[in-house]
Design a protein around this motif. Structure first.
Motif, PDB file in Angstrom:
ATOM      1  N   ASN A 172       0.809  -1.218   0.000  1.00 32.68           N
ATOM      2  CA  ASN A 172       0.000   0.000   0.000  1.00 32.68           C
ATOM      3  C   ASN A 172       0.840   1.264   0.000  1.00 32.68           C
ATOM      4  N   ASP A 173       1.988   1.188   0.683  1.00 35.47           N
ATOM      5  CA  ASP A 173       2.832   2.371   0.820  1.00 35.47           C
ATOM      6  C   ASP A 173       4.258   1.916   1.111  1.00 35.47           C
ATOM      7  N   ASN A 174       5.247   2.627   0.546  1.00 37.84           N
ATOM      8  CA  ASN A 174       6.640   2.228   0.743  1.00 37.84           C
ATOM      9  C   ASN A 174       7.098   2.388   2.192  1.00 37.84           C
ATOM     10  N   ASN A 175       6.463   3.275   2.943  1.00 37.47           N
ATOM     11  CA  ASN A 175       6.837   3.477   4.342  1.00 37.47           C
ATOM     12  C   ASN A 175       6.081   2.558   5.293  1.00 37.47           C
ATOM     13  N   ALA A 176       4.916   2.126   4.897  1.00 40.87           N
ATOM     14  CA  ALA A 176       4.104   1.215   5.707  1.00 40.87           C
ATOM     15  C   ALA A 176       3.401   0.257   4.753  1.00 40.87           C
ATOM     16  N   PRO A 177       4.059  -0.838   4.375  1.00 39.28           N
ATOM     17  CA  PRO A 177       3.539  -1.740   3.329  1.00 39.28           C
ATOM     18  C   PRO A 177       2.097  -2.179   3.525  1.00 39.28           C
ATOM     19  N   GLY A 178       1.720  -2.554   4.751  1.00 38.29           N
ATOM     20  CA  GLY A 178       0.332  -2.944   4.990  1.00 38.29           C
ATOM     21  C   GLY A 178      -0.051  -4.315   4.473  1.00 38.29           C
ATOM     22  N   THR A 179       0.916  -5.077   3.964  1.00 32.15           N
ATOM     23  CA  THR A 179       0.670  -6.437   3.469  1.00 32.15           C
ATOM     24  C   THR A 179       1.738  -7.362   4.043  1.00 32.15           C
ATOM     25  N   ASN A 180       1.797  -8.581   3.538  1.00 31.01           N
ATOM     26  CA  ASN A 180       2.825  -9.524   3.992  1.00 31.01           C
ATOM     27  C   ASN A 180       4.136  -9.344   3.245  1.00 31.01           C
ATOM     28  N   VAL A 181       4.283  -8.221   2.539  1.00 33.52           N
ATOM     29  CA  VAL A 181       5.466  -7.981   1.691  1.00 33.52           C
ATOM     30  C   VAL A 181       6.266  -6.780   2.181  1.00 33.52           C
ATOM     31  N   THR A 182       7.592  -6.951   2.215  1.00 33.26           N
ATOM     32  CA  THR A 182       8.518  -5.833   2.392  1.00 33.26           C
ATOM     33  C   THR A 182       9.766  -6.161   1.575  1.00 33.26           C
ATOM     34  N   GLY A 183      10.810  -5.343   1.684  1.00 32.73           N
ATOM     35  CA  GLY A 183      12.006  -5.653   0.913  1.00 32.73           C
ATOM     36  C   GLY A 183      12.930  -4.475   0.727  1.00 32.73           C
ATOM     37  N   ALA A 184      13.883  -4.653  -0.195  1.00 34.31           N
ATOM     38  CA  ALA A 184      14.894  -3.643  -0.483  1.00 34.31           C
ATOM     39  C   ALA A 184      14.772  -3.206  -1.941  1.00 34.31           C
ATOM     40  N   SER A 185      14.849  -1.906  -2.172  1.00 37.85           N
ATOM     41  CA  SER A 185      14.678  -1.348  -3.515  1.00 37.85           C
ATOM     42  C   SER A 185      16.026  -1.102  -4.188  1.00 37.85           C
ATOM     43  N   ASP A 186      16.071  -1.362  -5.503  1.00 39.18           N
ATOM     44  CA  ASP A 186      17.302  -1.112  -6.266  1.00 39.18           C
ATOM     45  C   ASP A 186      17.258   0.227  -7.003  1.00 39.18           C
ATOM     46  N   LEU A 187      16.358   1.110  -6.563  1.00 36.26           N
ATOM     47  CA  LEU A 187      16.227   2.399  -7.234  1.00 36.26           C
ATOM     48  C   LEU A 187      17.474   3.253  -7.013  1.00 36.26           C
ATOM     49  N   ALA A 188      18.162   3.560  -8.099  1.00 40.28           N
ATOM     50  CA  ALA A 188      19.301   4.481  -8.060  1.00 40.28           C
ATOM     51  C   ALA A 188      18.770   5.873  -8.406  1.00 40.28           C
ATOM     52  N   PRO A 189      19.542   6.920  -8.103  1.00 37.56           N
ATOM     53  CA  PRO A 189      19.075   8.272  -8.430  1.00 37.56           C
ATOM     54  C   PRO A 189      19.061   8.502  -9.946  1.00 37.56           C
ATOM     55  N   VAL A 190      17.891   8.326 -10.556  1.00 39.34           N
ATOM     56  CA  VAL A 190      17.762   8.419 -12.011  1.00 39.34           C
ATOM     57  C   VAL A 190      18.134   9.814 -12.517  1.00 39.34           C
ATOM     58  N   ASP A 191      17.775  10.856 -11.758  1.00 39.96           N
ATOM     59  CA  ASP A 191      18.117  12.206 -12.199  1.00 39.96           C
ATOM     60  C   ASP A 191      19.627  12.394 -12.309  1.00 39.96           C
ATOM     61  N   GLU A 192      20.375  11.728 -11.415  1.00 36.19           N
ATOM     62  CA  GLU A 192      21.833  11.810 -11.478  1.00 36.19           C
ATOM     63  C   GLU A 192      22.381  11.008 -12.655  1.00 36.19           C
ATOM     64  N   GLN A 193      21.683   9.936 -13.016  1.00 32.71           N
ATOM     65  CA  GLN A 193      22.092   9.179 -14.199  1.00 32.71           C
ATOM     66  C   GLN A 193      21.919  10.026 -15.465  1.00 32.71           C
ATOM     67  N   ILE A 194      20.837  10.786 -15.520  1.00 29.57           N
ATOM     68  CA  ILE A 194      20.626  11.674 -16.672  1.00 29.57           C
ATOM     69  C   ILE A 194      21.651  12.807 -16.656  1.00 29.57           C
ATOM     70  N   ALA A 195      22.013  13.276 -15.475  1.00 30.55           N
ATOM     71  CA  ALA A 195      23.065  14.297 -15.374  1.00 30.55           C
ATOM     72  C   ALA A 195      24.389  13.731 -15.895  1.00 30.55           C
ATOM     73  N   LEU A 196      24.648  12.450 -15.623  1.00 27.42           N
ATOM     74  CA  LEU A 196      25.848  11.788 -16.143  1.00 27.42           C
ATOM     75  C   LEU A 196      25.798  11.718 -17.661  1.00 27.42           C
ATOM     76  N   LEU A 197      24.625  11.415 -18.192  1.00 26.36           N
ATOM     77  CA  LEU A 197      24.448  11.387 -19.651  1.00 26.36           C
ATOM     78  C   LEU A 197      24.776  12.755 -20.254  1.00 26.36           C
TER      79      LEU A 197
END
Length: 369
Positions: A172-197
């Motif tokens: 339901n929400d990344n700060n409070a999942p509200g289900t039987n699921v949690t985990g670790a995200s592989d999200l890198a700073p996309v804006d910085e990747q575009i800055a690198l481009l």
């Protein structure tokens, strides 16, 4: 007559009561002492019984703790497809969780299953883990996690290599999942990747964004990249594939109409980077990638997290659930914020004859790793 008899009885009772009180007051305490002795004996017996009960409870608790300490946990591991980033995440998860459990006297058995990139296989594997009544399931990559979340709402699930859990539809929400699921995200700073481009291809007027349309994690990153490119005033076009069979033709089209390519952490493309490389290198086209292993396999540069560390983070979450009884519904999604560096592939730079002066400040990837 009845009244006289009743009065006589009451009078006798009062005399008897007064006599008893007089004896006590006069020092005849034999009955009282006997009563007190009996009471003291009963109290001592009760205290002894309580102490014995406490000792028994403590011994039972210790025995239970010892039994728990020797427990073997059964953990199902489903990985969408075999490629270096996901492999590293699985390795980090298994090694991290096993080390933490063994340090506390527990053990763990992993049931590793690879879905070979097929959604149908993900569903079959998820059902297997549920039927096996595993203590916990780790899902590596978004399609794998979606299959497991659909299969069970009871068994705790920990994800890794997932970009955004909420947009994947499993919490339901990344700060409070509200289900039987949690985990670790592989999200890198996309804006910085575009800055690198922008740093590496300062004259780029048209950027091709390549990804698989069936991967929700990729679309999430593409939207972020599009916003960053819009802000920078750079035109772009999305080039999507439905599966690996379309990569060759789509990449050929993208290269012909782009000054450079941006590829997010897309599992389908990552698993087929050799096709992308074989088309991009002869065209001298630079590719900015979402993660390190894609860069190693043909990209020019990346700003990448460590997928091994990502797996370790997920392993720590699994430990908290298995040992300390944490509820996934109350465990926020975690992110890897350390160890993110700008890297480049020296082999690619040489193959596409890239201006090395633009690579200043970037770290050369050690290709043997």
């Amino acid at each position: 007559m009845k009244k006289k008899i009743l009065a006589a009885v009451l009078s006798g009772a009062m005399i008897f009561s007064l006599a008893g009180c007089a004896r006590t007051a006069g020092g005849n305490t034999t009955a009282t002492e006997e009563t007190q002795t009996e009471a003291a004996t009963e109290t001592a017996a009760a205290e002894e019984s309580t102490e014995e009960a406490a000792e028994t409870t403590e011994e039972s608790t210790d025995d239970a703790a010892q039994a728990e300490a020797g427990k073997t946990f059964h953990v199902g591991v489903i990985q969408l497809v075999e490629h270096p980033a996901l492999d590293a995440a699985t390795k980090g998860f298994e090694e991290g969780l096993q080390a933490a459990l063994e340090a506390d006297g527990y053990s763990v058995e992993f049931d590793y299953q690879n879905a070979q990139g097929e959604q149908a296989n993900c569903a079959t594997i998820a059902t297997k883990f549920v039927n096996d009544k595993d203590d916990l399931i780790m899902a590596n990559a978004t399609p794998a996690l979606q299959a497991v979340a659909a299969a069970t709402g009871d068994i705790p699930v920990v994800g890794t290599s997932i970009t955004d859990y909420k947009s994947a539809g499993v919490i339901n929400d990344n700060n409070a999942p509200g289900t039987n699921v949690t985990g670790a995200s592989d999200l890198a700073p996309v804006d910085e990747q575009i800055a690198l481009l922008q740093k590496l291809v300062p004259d780029a007027k048209q950027v091709g964004i390549l990804y698989c349309s069936s991967e929700a994690n990729s679309k999430f990153q593409v939207d972020l990249a599009a916003a960053a490119l819009d802000a920078a005033g750079i035109s772009y076009k999305e080039y999507t594939v439905a599966d690996s069979n379309e990569i060759q033709s789509v990449v050929t089209n993208a290269i012909a109409n782009s000054d450079c390519l941006y590829i997010p952490t897309d599992n389908t493309i990552a698993d087929n980077m050799s096709i992308v490389k074989n088309a991009a290198w002869p065209a001298k086209l630079p590719i900015i990638c979402g993660e390190e292993n894609m860069c190693k396999n043909g990209g020019l540069a990346t700003l990448s997290i460590s997928y091994y560390d990502l797996g370790v983070t997920a392993g720590k979450q699994a430990y908290e659930i298995l040992v300390n009884g944490k509820n996934p519904a109350e465990m926020p999604i975690e992110y890897v914020s350390e160890g993110i560096t700008n890297e480049y592939n020296p082999e690619t730079a040489a193959a596409i004859e890239f201006d090395e002066s633009l690579l200043e400040g970037l770290v050369a990837i050690e290709m043997g790793e």
